[in-house]
Design a protein around this motif. Sequence first.
Motif, PDB file in Angstrom:
ATOM      1  N   ARG A  29       0.828  -1.209   0.000  1.00  0.00           N
ATOM      2  CA  ARG A  29       0.000   0.000   0.000  1.00  0.00           C
ATOM      3  C   ARG A  29       0.865   1.263   0.000  1.00  0.00           C
ATOM      4  O   ARG A  29       0.481   2.286  -0.563  1.00  0.00           O
ATOM      5  N   ALA A  30       2.034   1.184   0.625  1.00  0.00           N
ATOM      6  CA  ALA A  30       2.897   2.360   0.726  1.00  0.00           C
ATOM      7  C   ALA A  30       3.642   2.648  -0.575  1.00  0.00           C
ATOM      8  O   ALA A  30       3.910   3.805  -0.896  1.00  0.00           O
ATOM      9  N   HIS A  31       3.972   1.603  -1.322  1.00  0.00           N
ATOM     10  CA  HIS A  31       4.879   1.789  -2.459  1.00  0.00           C
ATOM     11  C   HIS A  31       4.280   1.438  -3.814  1.00  0.00           C
ATOM     12  O   HIS A  31       4.970   1.557  -4.833  1.00  0.00           O
ATOM     13  N   THR A  32       3.029   0.982  -3.847  1.00  0.00           N
ATOM     14  CA  THR A  32       2.408   0.651  -5.128  1.00  0.00           C
ATOM     15  C   THR A  32       0.995   1.230  -5.180  1.00  0.00           C
ATOM     16  O   THR A  32       0.457   1.678  -4.166  1.00  0.00           O
ATOM     17  N   ARG A  33       0.421   1.192  -6.365  1.00  0.00           N
ATOM     18  CA  ARG A  33      -0.970   1.603  -6.553  1.00  0.00           C
ATOM     19  C   ARG A  33      -1.770   0.451  -7.163  1.00  0.00           C
ATOM     20  O   ARG A  33      -2.606   0.643  -8.046  1.00  0.00           O
ATOM     21  N   LEU A  34      -1.517  -0.720  -6.647  1.00  0.00           N
ATOM     22  CA  LEU A  34      -2.176  -1.902  -7.172  1.00  0.00           C
ATOM     23  C   LEU A  34      -3.658  -1.905  -6.804  1.00  0.00           C
ATOM     24  O   LEU A  34      -4.034  -1.448  -5.719  1.00  0.00           O
ATOM     25  N   PRO A  35      -4.494  -2.424  -7.682  1.00  0.00           N
ATOM     26  CA  PRO A  35      -5.911  -2.596  -7.324  1.00  0.00           C
ATOM     27  C   PRO A  35      -6.044  -3.479  -6.089  1.00  0.00           C
ATOM     28  O   PRO A  35      -5.221  -4.371  -5.857  1.00  0.00           O
ATOM     29  N   GLU A  36      -7.075  -3.234  -5.308  1.00  0.00           N
ATOM     30  CA  GLU A  36      -7.237  -3.953  -4.049  1.00  0.00           C
ATOM     31  C   GLU A  36      -7.307  -5.464  -4.258  1.00  0.00           C
ATOM     32  O   GLU A  36      -6.779  -6.237  -3.444  1.00  0.00           O
ATOM     33  N   ALA A  37      -7.946  -5.905  -5.341  1.00  0.00           N
ATOM     34  CA  ALA A  37      -8.042  -7.338  -5.595  1.00  0.00           C
ATOM     35  C   ALA A  37      -6.674  -7.956  -5.839  1.00  0.00           C
ATOM     36  O   ALA A  37      -6.379  -9.062  -5.362  1.00  0.00           O
ATOM     37  N   VAL A  38      -5.820  -7.246  -6.585  1.00  0.00           N
ATOM     38  CA  VAL A  38      -4.469  -7.736  -6.847  1.00  0.00           C
ATOM     39  C   VAL A  38      -3.653  -7.742  -5.565  1.00  0.00           C
ATOM     40  O   VAL A  38      -2.916  -8.694  -5.265  1.00  0.00           O
ATOM     41  N   LEU A  39      -3.767  -6.672  -4.794  1.00  0.00           N
ATOM     42  CA  LEU A  39      -3.045  -6.567  -3.532  1.00  0.00           C
ATOM     43  C   LEU A  39      -3.446  -7.719  -2.595  1.00  0.00           C
ATOM     44  O   LEU A  39      -2.580  -8.348  -1.969  1.00  0.00           O
ATOM     45  N   HIS A  40      -4.747  -7.976  -2.521  1.00  0.00           N
ATOM     46  CA  HIS A  40      -5.238  -9.061  -1.667  1.00  0.00           C
ATOM     47  C   HIS A  40      -4.650 -10.404  -2.095  1.00  0.00           C
ATOM     48  O   HIS A  40      -4.239 -11.217  -1.245  1.00  0.00           O
ATOM     49  N   ARG A  41      -4.577 -10.631  -3.395  1.00  0.00           N
ATOM     50  CA  ARG A  41      -4.025 -11.879  -3.903  1.00  0.00           C
ATOM     51  C   ARG A  41      -2.534 -12.004  -3.573  1.00  0.00           C
ATOM     52  O   ARG A  41      -2.054 -13.083  -3.193  1.00  0.00           O
ATOM     53  N   LEU A  42      -1.792 -10.906  -3.685  1.00  0.00           N
ATOM     54  CA  LEU A  42      -0.364 -10.932  -3.357  1.00  0.00           C
ATOM     55  C   LEU A  42      -0.147 -11.233  -1.879  1.00  0.00           C
ATOM     56  O   LEU A  42       0.755 -11.990  -1.511  1.00  0.00           O
ATOM     57  N   VAL A  43      -0.973 -10.640  -1.027  1.00  0.00           N
ATOM     58  CA  VAL A  43      -0.868 -10.906   0.405  1.00  0.00           C
ATOM     59  C   VAL A  43      -1.115 -12.381   0.690  1.00  0.00           C
ATOM     60  O   VAL A  43      -0.398 -13.015   1.480  1.00  0.00           O
ATOM     61  N   GLN A  44      -2.110 -12.944   0.023  1.00  0.00           N
ATOM     62  CA  GLN A  44      -2.382 -14.372   0.196  1.00  0.00           C
ATOM     63  C   GLN A  44      -1.183 -15.229  -0.216  1.00  0.00           C
ATOM     64  O   GLN A  44      -0.831 -16.205   0.456  1.00  0.00           O
ATOM     65  N   MET A  45      -0.531 -14.839  -1.314  1.00  0.00           N
ATOM     66  CA  MET A  45       0.627 -15.583  -1.802  1.00  0.00           C
ATOM     67  C   MET A  45       1.773 -15.530  -0.797  1.00  0.00           C
ATOM     68  O   MET A  45       2.440 -16.543  -0.538  1.00  0.00           O
ATOM     69  N   LYS A  46       2.007 -14.346  -0.216  1.00  0.00           N
ATOM     70  CA  LYS A  46       3.103 -14.205   0.738  1.00  0.00           C
ATOM     71  C   LYS A  46       2.823 -15.000   2.006  1.00  0.00           C
ATOM     72  O   LYS A  46       3.717 -15.653   2.563  1.00  0.00           O
ATOM     73  N   LEU A  47       1.583 -14.955   2.486  1.00  0.00           N
ATOM     74  CA  LEU A  47       1.240 -15.721   3.684  1.00  0.00           C
ATOM     75  C   LEU A  47       1.300 -17.221   3.415  1.00  0.00           C
ATOM     76  O   LEU A  47       1.720 -18.002   4.280  1.00  0.00           O
ATOM     77  N   HIS A  48       0.900 -17.615   2.220  1.00  0.00           N
ATOM     78  CA  HIS A  48       0.996 -19.034   1.859  1.00  0.00           C
ATOM     79  C   HIS A  48       2.458 -19.478   1.841  1.00  0.00           C
ATOM     80  O   HIS A  48       2.782 -20.603   2.264  1.00  0.00           O
ATOM     81  N   ALA A  49       3.343 -18.610   1.378  1.00  0.00           N
ATOM     82  CA  ALA A  49       4.764 -18.950   1.287  1.00  0.00           C
ATOM     83  C   ALA A  49       5.369 -19.233   2.656  1.00  0.00           C
ATOM     84  O   ALA A  49       6.311 -20.029   2.773  1.00  0.00           O
ATOM     85  N   VAL A  50       4.828 -18.594   3.703  1.00  0.00           N
ATOM     86  CA  VAL A  50       5.356 -18.827   5.056  1.00  0.00           C
ATOM     87  C   VAL A  50       4.447 -19.733   5.877  1.00  0.00           C
ATOM     88  O   VAL A  50       4.609 -19.878   7.089  1.00  0.00           O
ATOM     89  N   GLY A  51       3.458 -20.335   5.215  1.00  0.00           N
ATOM     90  CA  GLY A  51       2.594 -21.301   5.876  1.00  0.00           C
ATOM     91  C   GLY A  51       1.570 -20.718   6.818  1.00  0.00           C
ATOM     92  O   GLY A  51       1.126 -21.392   7.763  1.00  0.00           O
ATOM     93  N   LEU A  52       1.126 -19.474   6.568  1.00  0.00           N
ATOM     94  CA  LEU A  52       0.197 -18.825   7.496  1.00  0.00           C
ATOM     95  C   LEU A  52      -1.023 -18.225   6.797  1.00  0.00           C
ATOM     96  O   LEU A  52      -1.624 -17.265   7.308  1.00  0.00           O
ATOM     97  N   LEU A  53      -1.414 -18.777   5.677  1.00  0.00           N
ATOM     98  CA  LEU A  53      -2.577 -18.254   4.983  1.00  0.00           C
ATOM     99  C   LEU A  53      -3.822 -18.315   5.864  1.00  0.00           C
ATOM    100  O   LEU A  53      -4.662 -17.412   5.846  1.00  0.00           O
ATOM    101  N   ALA A  54      -3.936 -19.359   6.674  1.00  0.00           N
ATOM    102  CA  ALA A  54      -5.117 -19.520   7.539  1.00  0.00           C
ATOM    103  C   ALA A  54      -5.178 -18.473   8.645  1.00  0.00           C
ATOM    104  O   ALA A  54      -6.233 -18.291   9.263  1.00  0.00           O
ATOM    105  N   ALA A  55      -4.059 -17.772   8.892  1.00  0.00           N
ATOM    106  CA  ALA A  55      -4.022 -16.770   9.964  1.00  0.00           C
ATOM    107  C   ALA A  55      -4.185 -15.348   9.439  1.00  0.00           C
ATOM    108  O   ALA A  55      -3.947 -14.389  10.168  1.00  0.00           O
TER     109      ALA A  55
END
Length: 265
Positions: free
Chosen positions: A110-136
């Motif tokens: 949010r601080a450094h990009t102007r990505l659409p909220e849907a894209v941002l949400h998907r990226l966050v999911q990917m990062k949390l999945h990468a560290v095994g915490l998507l469920a949190a």
Amino acid sequence: MTSSRPPLVQLSNVRIDRGGRTILRDVSLQVPRGSITAVLGPSGSGKSTLLAALTGELRAVSGSVQLFGQDIPHGNRALLEMRKNVGVLLQGNGLLTDLSVADNVALPLRAHTRLPEAVLHRLVQMKLHAVGLLAAADAWPRELSGGMARRVALARALALDPPLMIYDEPLTGLDPIASGVIMSLIQRLNDSLGLTSIIVSHHVHETLPISDQAVVIANGGIVFSGTPDALQASQDPLVRQFLHGEPDGPIPFDAPTRNYGLENA
């Protein structure tokens, strides 16, 4: 690890001062692309000072500090742009308690990009999945264990896909199981994402197994640089004292005497 490309990080004859004192001197170091480098040393040896120089927080008094083949810039805007390519995992995690896990990870986006909220949400999911915490994703930081909080902080540090990751004492406050999870995760992410990683730590036995290169800082400079196997085989008294936790040796227990200018009083 050999490569025809220049190292991602290079320090040449660097001297770094802090609070009017020279903390590190004559520091030369190369961090190859794609490698994991462990920067080890006792508490107060200057590891955090080196980290501050790599992020541009501290300026070298002499010598050069280069990231991505270029000197660290002096202008605030140029320095900010460079820092987007450097992910830092702080030892205190730095999670904001009034934001959910997902919103903490989304902060850099949010601080450094102007990505659409849907894209941002998907990226966050990917990062949390990468560290095994998507469920949190909807949890609050206060609901997390120490190891989980460290993994959320790692997901946030990876949000902008930085090619260089710096880990500042990533195992502080973690139990042996959580420590093993974090170190395994660092290695897996480094390999799968093609990262270059620097781990600043005093946890020798946990850090060396995943490292390609080991550097030991003590007494104001680098006292060893080489492979983990070479470090373990070193007969240098200073290195042996650190590896085996011996109270007596070349590394002093007492703090160095500070010059307060009283000699001229």
